[in-house]
Write a protein that holds these residues in place. Structure first.
Motif, mmCIF file in Angstrom:
data_model
loop_
_atom_site.group_PDB
_atom_site.id
_atom_site.type_symbol
_atom_site.label_atom_id
_atom_site.label_comp_id
_atom_site.label_asym_id
_atom_site.label_seq_id
_atom_site.Cartn_x
_atom_site.Cartn_y
_atom_site.Cartn_z
ATOM 1 N N UNK A 1 19.637 51.584 -62.274
ATOM 2 C CA UNK A 1 18.267 50.965 -62.467
ATOM 3 C C UNK A 1 18.235 50.788 -64.240
ATOM 4 N N UNK A 2 17.199 50.043 -64.682
ATOM 5 C CA UNK A 2 16.824 49.861 -66.098
ATOM 6 C C UNK A 2 15.721 50.691 -66.170
ATOM 7 N N UNK A 3 15.798 51.705 -66.825
ATOM 8 C CA UNK A 3 14.749 52.831 -67.175
ATOM 9 C C UNK A 3 14.033 52.148 -68.358
ATOM 10 N N UNK A 4 12.747 52.817 -68.774
ATOM 11 C CA UNK A 4 12.341 52.656 -70.158
ATOM 12 C C UNK A 4 13.274 53.377 -71.177
ATOM 13 N N UNK A 5 13.845 54.451 -70.844
ATOM 14 C CA UNK A 5 14.759 54.979 -71.827
ATOM 15 C C UNK A 5 15.938 54.275 -71.984
ATOM 16 N N UNK A 6 16.734 53.630 -71.118
ATOM 17 C CA UNK A 6 17.488 52.864 -71.072
ATOM 18 C C UNK A 6 17.245 51.392 -71.979
ATOM 19 N N UNK B 1 9.381 59.053 -74.164
ATOM 20 C CA UNK B 1 10.120 58.890 -73.150
ATOM 21 C C UNK B 1 11.191 59.907 -72.838
ATOM 22 N N UNK B 2 11.295 61.220 -73.635
ATOM 23 C CA UNK B 2 12.111 62.032 -73.222
ATOM 24 C C UNK B 2 12.013 62.807 -72.147
ATOM 25 N N UNK B 3 13.073 63.431 -71.349
ATOM 26 C CA UNK B 3 13.170 64.093 -69.860
ATOM 27 C C UNK B 3 12.523 65.101 -70.046
ATOM 28 N N UNK C 1 25.587 65.668 -66.177
ATOM 29 C CA UNK C 1 24.159 65.408 -65.973
ATOM 30 C C UNK C 1 23.751 66.026 -64.463
ATOM 31 N N UNK C 2 22.499 66.366 -64.305
ATOM 32 C CA UNK C 2 21.950 66.884 -62.961
ATOM 33 C C UNK C 2 20.666 65.890 -62.649
ATOM 34 N N UNK C 3 20.856 65.558 -61.388
ATOM 35 C CA UNK C 3 19.662 65.082 -60.945
ATOM 36 C C UNK C 3 19.436 65.416 -59.240
ATOM 37 N N UNK C 4 18.354 65.921 -59.076
ATOM 38 C CA UNK C 4 18.115 66.506 -57.535
ATOM 39 C C UNK C 4 19.077 67.174 -57.037
ATOM 40 N N UNK C 5 19.459 68.189 -58.183
ATOM 41 C CA UNK C 5 20.287 69.255 -57.876
ATOM 42 C C UNK C 5 22.111 68.880 -57.539
ATOM 43 N N UNK C 6 22.245 67.511 -57.976
ATOM 44 C CA UNK C 6 23.470 67.115 -57.663
ATOM 45 C C UNK C 6 23.914 66.512 -59.078
ATOM 46 N N UNK C 7 25.258 66.545 -59.347
ATOM 47 C CA UNK C 7 25.880 65.876 -60.318
ATOM 48 C C UNK C 7 25.533 64.283 -60.709
ATOM 49 N N UNK C 8 25.180 64.318 -61.937
ATOM 50 C CA UNK C 8 24.602 62.941 -61.958
ATOM 51 C C UNK C 8 25.480 62.012 -63.111
ATOM 52 N N UNK C 9 25.924 60.957 -63.152
ATOM 53 C CA UNK C 9 26.577 60.105 -64.234
ATOM 54 C C UNK C 9 25.687 60.047 -65.411
ATOM 55 N N UNK C 10 26.071 60.792 -66.584
ATOM 56 C CA UNK C 10 25.396 60.845 -67.904
ATOM 57 C C UNK C 10 25.000 59.371 -68.493
ATOM 58 N N UNK C 11 25.525 58.528 -68.152
ATOM 59 C CA UNK C 11 24.935 57.017 -68.494
ATOM 60 C C UNK C 11 24.269 56.251 -67.664
ATOM 61 N N UNK C 12 23.926 56.892 -66.573
ATOM 62 C CA UNK C 12 23.308 55.953 -65.455
ATOM 63 C C UNK C 12 21.598 56.435 -65.510
ATOM 64 N N UNK C 13 20.725 55.462 -65.625
ATOM 65 C CA UNK C 13 19.341 55.708 -65.417
ATOM 66 C C UNK C 13 19.067 56.799 -66.532
ATOM 67 N N UNK C 14 19.171 56.639 -67.890
ATOM 68 C CA UNK C 14 19.102 57.667 -68.748
ATOM 69 C C UNK C 14 17.279 58.182 -68.661
ATOM 70 N N UNK C 15 16.996 59.341 -68.875
ATOM 71 C CA UNK C 15 15.835 59.830 -68.971
ATOM 72 C C UNK C 15 15.018 60.271 -67.514
#
Length: 392
Positions: free
Chosen positions: A58-63, A91-93, A332-346
């Motif tokens: 998705x397109x996040x504010x950070x993206x 907008x920083x994480x 990247x980590x999101x919800x305790x799972x590896x996460x694509x670093x370029x997806x949904x930044x922030x």
């Protein structure tokens, strides 16, 4: 000085999600700096695959912010990408998220067991005693999370009050997240006394811990008063921005982040067409074909080394890391799972393993450097086996 690092058990405790914990530890002292590096649990490239579910892409504010930036100035370095995503004031994480715990994106060792913090507290007291029992010392923590680790250390200080009764102790926390600083204040002070707040001051918050020790908050290490100090950085250096480089037939080329020309709202990695200034950070005898360098980490180590050489003390660094052997560790980590670093930044944490060989070079011989050693070794030497058999 001690330095230690080790991966937490590769299998998470029952009912827990994976621990995004150690890979290394370092210690810096007036006469020494200790360093540690450990193999990382996660390995492999984290380049965008293009196959992510639509909801995650998705397109996040950070993206949107990054796309405007790239369209205006061209592709950006991975270091600039990490800095914007993690610490952008708007907008920083890290600035607006409580990312720790089961409801967050990762869990660190202090959130699982108090024993780790207790043993670090004993280590600091031991260093204070062996270095001459100064009449005062500062405990300075970089990136203190929820304040859990500092709280465990302070409990040890209280239990060893008869040893520390002649020492004037103060706590200094370096934290850029307003959200986390509020959680730290509640954890460490319970706000029994009103906190002093001044958003415009270098010391943006002051208070007194539950045990009566003065505590202050800063946004930058340089703002912390200089003096005999013990510095602690647990899972701090791995979040600092790294430059990434790839060896090509034409020489080293920096890895940059650009907009995917095939998908207007998607990012991709590209190689710089020519040399960039950041390539000056690469060692002339580097043998790896892919390198990550963190200039910010070097600056902080130089600051710590100068402070310790001038006023005495030590620094202990615990983090994911290696001793100049790894290549691509950006993930990247999101919800305790590896996460694509370029997806949904922030929306996800970004991290890269710490290169302790680089930190050791940055100390420039001003302090002794010990390690890296495994966290397991450090904890066993500190008596974790005995501690597990007792109840405090």
């Amino acid at each position: 000085m001690w330095a230690c690092q080790d991966a937490y058990p590769s299998s998470p405790p029952p009912g827990r999600s994976l621990v995004r914990s150690w890979l290394g530890m370092n210690a810096l002292v007036r006469r020494g700096v200790a360093r540690v590096g450990i193999p990382c649990i996660w390995r492999g490239k984290c380049f965008s695959s293009g196959n992510e579910p639509a909801e995650s892409n998705r397109v996040t504010p950070m993206l949107r912010h990054l796309m405007y930036k790239i369209k205006s100035t061209g592709p950006i370095s991975v270091a600039e990408y990490m800095k914007e995503v993690l610490t952008n004031p708007a907008k920083g994480y890290y600035v607006h998220h409580d990312m720790l715990g089961e409801k967050g994106d990762f869990i660190t060792s202090p959130e699982i067991s108090q024993i780790f913090g207790e043993l670090l507290g004993i280590w600091f007291v031991s260093e204070w005693m062996t270095s001459g029992k100064s009449t005062a010392f500062q405990l300075v923590e970089l990136g203190p999370g929820r304040g859990t680790l500092a709280g465990d250390i302070l409990r040890v200080f209280s239990q060893l009050g008869s040893v520390l009764k002649t020492c004037d102790i103060s706590i200094h926390l370096v934290e850029v997240s307003q959200k986390l600083s509020e959680i730290q204040a509640l954890t460490l002070t319970e706000e029994k006394l009103p906190l002093e707040r001044d958003a415009e001051s270098l010391v943006y918050m002051k208070g007194v811990t539950k045990s009566g020790i003065p505590i202050s908050w800063y946004r930058d290490l340089k703002d912390v008063p200089k003096g005999y100090s013990f510095y602690l950085a647990h899972e701090f250096f791995d979040a600092l921005p790294v430059h990434k480089f790839q060896k090509t037939p034409q020489g080293w080329r920096e890895v940059l982040v650009d907009i995917d020309p095939q998908v207007s709202d998607k990012l991709r990695f590209v190689l710089a067409p020519c040399a960039t200034p950041a390539e000056a950070f690469i060692q002339h005898d580097e043998r790896r074909d892919h390198v990550e360098v963190c200039p910010d980490a070097g600056i902080i180590i130089q600051e710590l080394s100068e402070r310790i050489a001038l006023a005495g003390g030590a620094a202990l660094i615990a983090d994911y890391g290696h001793d100049g052997t790894k290549t691509d560790t950006f993930r990247g980590f999101c919800g305790h799972q590896l996460h694509d670093v370029l997806i949904a930044p922030g929306t996800a944490d970004l991290t890269a393993d710490v290169d302790f060989s680089y930190l050791r070079r940055m100390a420039q011989g001003k302090v002794a450097s010990l390690g890296p050693v495994e966290q397991r070794t450090f904890l066993k030497n500190m008596g974790i086996d005995v501690r597990l058999k007792t109840q405090w």
